[in-house]
Write an enzyme that holds these catalytic residues in place. Structure first.
Site, PDB file in Angstrom:
ATOM      1  N   GLY A  16       2.799   2.130  10.904  1.00 21.46           N
ATOM      2  CA  GLY A  16       2.704   2.939  11.128  1.00 21.46           C
ATOM      3  C   GLY A  16       4.154   4.118  11.913  1.00 21.46           C
ATOM      4  O   GLY A  16       4.657   4.367  12.273  1.00 21.46           O
ATOM      5  N   ASN A  75       1.283  -0.941  -0.315  1.00 22.88           N
ATOM      6  CA  ASN A  75      -0.519   0.058  -0.088  1.00 22.88           C
ATOM      7  C   ASN A  75       0.659   1.406   0.118  1.00 22.88           C
ATOM      8  O   ASN A  75       1.853   1.308   0.821  1.00 22.88           O
ATOM      9  CB  ASN A  75      -0.855  -0.317   1.098  1.00 22.88           C
ATOM     10  CG  ASN A  75      -1.741   0.879   1.096  1.00 22.88           C
ATOM     11  OD1 ASN A  75      -1.331   2.289   0.233  1.00 22.88           O
ATOM     12  ND2 ASN A  75      -2.159   1.561   2.746  1.00 22.88           N
ATOM     13  N   GLU A  83      -5.578  -4.980  11.182  1.00 24.75           N
ATOM     14  CA  GLU A  83      -4.500  -3.662  10.738  1.00 24.75           C
ATOM     15  C   GLU A  83      -4.446  -3.330  11.944  1.00 24.75           C
ATOM     16  O   GLU A  83      -5.314  -2.235  11.945  1.00 24.75           O
ATOM     17  CB  GLU A  83      -4.539  -2.719   9.552  1.00 24.75           C
ATOM     18  CG  GLU A  83      -4.359  -3.629   8.596  1.00 24.75           C
ATOM     19  CD  GLU A  83      -3.506  -2.677   7.614  1.00 24.75           C
ATOM     20  OE1 GLU A  83      -2.234  -2.832   6.692  1.00 24.75           O
ATOM     21  OE2 GLU A  83      -4.288  -1.324   7.265  1.00 24.75           O
ATOM     22  N   SER A 126       2.916  -1.650  10.421  1.00 18.00           N
ATOM     23  CA  SER A 126       4.762  -2.325  10.333  1.00 18.00           C
ATOM     24  C   SER A 126       5.704  -4.008  10.157  1.00 18.00           C
ATOM     25  O   SER A 126       5.917  -4.774  10.597  1.00 18.00           O
ATOM     26  CB  SER A 126       5.090  -1.466  11.616  1.00 18.00           C
ATOM     27  OG  SER A 126       4.687  -0.532  11.691  1.00 18.00           O
ATOM     28  N   HIS A 168      -9.310   0.558   5.183  1.00 18.05           N
ATOM     29  CA  HIS A 168      -8.277   1.289   5.226  1.00 18.05           C
ATOM     30  C   HIS A 168      -8.672   2.057   6.364  1.00 18.05           C
ATOM     31  O   HIS A 168      -9.307   3.801   6.279  1.00 18.05           O
ATOM     32  CB  HIS A 168      -7.446   1.483   4.462  1.00 18.05           C
ATOM     33  CG  HIS A 168      -5.556   1.415   5.718  1.00 18.05           C
ATOM     34  ND1 HIS A 168      -5.488   2.777   5.941  1.00 18.05           N
ATOM     35  CD2 HIS A 168      -4.830   1.031   4.987  1.00 18.05           C
ATOM     36  CE1 HIS A 168      -4.430   2.252   6.395  1.00 18.05           C
ATOM     37  NE2 HIS A 168      -3.825   1.693   6.189  1.00 18.05           N
ATOM     38  N   GLU A 218      -6.952   4.463   7.914  1.00 15.46           N
ATOM     39  CA  GLU A 218      -6.522   5.768   8.064  1.00 15.46           C
ATOM     40  C   GLU A 218      -7.954   6.347   7.378  1.00 15.46           C
ATOM     41  O   GLU A 218      -8.057   7.926   7.764  1.00 15.46           O
ATOM     42  CB  GLU A 218      -5.240   5.950   6.810  1.00 15.46           C
ATOM     43  CG  GLU A 218      -4.152   6.622   7.382  1.00 15.46           C
ATOM     44  CD  GLU A 218      -3.240   5.341   6.934  1.00 15.46           C
ATOM     45  OE1 GLU A 218      -2.977   5.308   5.356  1.00 15.46           O
ATOM     46  OE2 GLU A 218      -2.121   4.638   7.854  1.00 15.46           O
ATOM     47  N   LYS A 261      -0.199   3.613  -0.424  1.00 18.00           N
ATOM     48  CA  LYS A 261      -0.835   5.371   0.319  1.00 18.00           C
ATOM     49  C   LYS A 261      -0.503   6.564  -0.849  1.00 18.00           C
ATOM     50  O   LYS A 261      -0.004   6.285  -1.665  1.00 18.00           O
ATOM     51  CB  LYS A 261      -0.103   5.526   1.527  1.00 18.00           C
ATOM     52  CG  LYS A 261      -0.429   4.121   2.440  1.00 18.00           C
ATOM     53  CD  LYS A 261      -0.117   4.764   4.177  1.00 18.00           C
ATOM     54  CE  LYS A 261      -0.071   3.249   4.447  1.00 18.00           C
ATOM     55  NZ  LYS A 261       0.000   3.442   5.983  1.00 18.00           N
TER      56      LYS A 261
END
Ligand code: PGA
Length: 252
Positions: free
Chosen positions: A174, A10, A168, A214, A96, A98, A12
């Site tokens: 991250g 991904n 996730e 991560s 996702h 985010e 992003k």
């Protein structure tokens, strides 16, 4: 049940035309024609076309990071499944964390997007995961269950085996803090049990559940070695060819 490992990168909102093309070329060259794992990269939408050209004829699949669940029409700024298919996409990341946190995407919206993704014959990667606050409050399972049930609402059992789930944990995305293989496996096993409850044991045993948060070359093998972890959704480490390829090899 033999579930083929699926590793997706991904990217992003992190690449440009040139860096993305180089990344895609490097991954395609390293993966070769007959990888034992399924590999995909998910560039920013404006670059899907140029990355599709790079990946043409390679074993690396192309994925989008989102779509809009409607047929062509007056939806300024949006991209639908037919457009993604037209440009050569095979996968779509949905829900996702985010997008859930920053853009307010809800489970109901994710379920509409899931229906549109399947109607367009694309492979959905549906993301779920708890925040650190949820985990510390002992709510991991409750949060994951409600996101999963909400996001998969209305999903026809016959189509479910083609849906990929990505677990996730938000606190691991991250941050460099990975869930331990035991922590991840515990939630993956829980998700598989839920899938059996929603659909059937047979369907649940066919569905692939990726871990994301991560994932790095140094932890990939142990994570991917867990019985209910069937792949990885990789953010930061998918931006460097060597790291991403090392993760792919860890899943082979
Ligand atoms: P990360 O991102 O690997 O950088 O933690 C994972 C993701 O958000 O899919």
């Amino acid at each position: 049940m033999n579930r083929r490992t699926i590793i997706a990168g991904n990217w992003k909102m992190n690449t440009r035309a040139q860096s993305g093309v180089e990344l895609a070329k490097g991954v395609a060259a390293a993966v070769g024609q007959h990888p034992s794992v399924e590999v995909a990269v998910c560039p920013p939408s404006v670059y899907l076309g140029c990355i599709a050209d790079v990946l043409a004829g390679s074993a690396v699949g192309l994925g989008a990071q989102n779509l809009y669940p409607a047929e062509d029409g007056a939806y300024t700024g949006e991209t639908n499944a037919a457009m993604l298919t037209d440009i050569g996409c095979r996968y779509v990341i949905l829900g996702h964390s985010e997008r859930r946190a920053i853009l307010g995407e809800t489970d109901a919206q994710v379920s509409e997007k899931l229906a549109a993704t399947l109607a367009g014959n694309l492979v959905p990667i549906v993301c779920v995961g708890e925040t650190l606050e949820d985990r510390e409050a002992g709510k991991t399972e409750a949060v994951v269950e409600s996101q999963l049930r909400g996001s998969l609402e209305g999903l026809d059992e016959a189509r479910a085996p083609g849906v990929v789930i990505a677990y996730e944990p938000v606190w691991a995305i991250g941050t460099g803090k990975t869930a331990s293989p035991e922590q991840a496996e515990e939630v993956h096993a829980f998700i598989r049990k839920l899938l059996a409850d929603i659909f059937s044991e047979d369907v649940a045993s066919q569905m692939r559940i990726q871990y994301g948060g991560s994932v790095k070359p140094g932890n990939a093998k142990e994570l991917l070695g867990q019985p209910n972890i069937d792949g990885a959704l990789v953010g930061g480490a998918s931006l460097a060819v060597d790291d991403f390829v090392a993760i792919i090899n860890a899943g082979a």
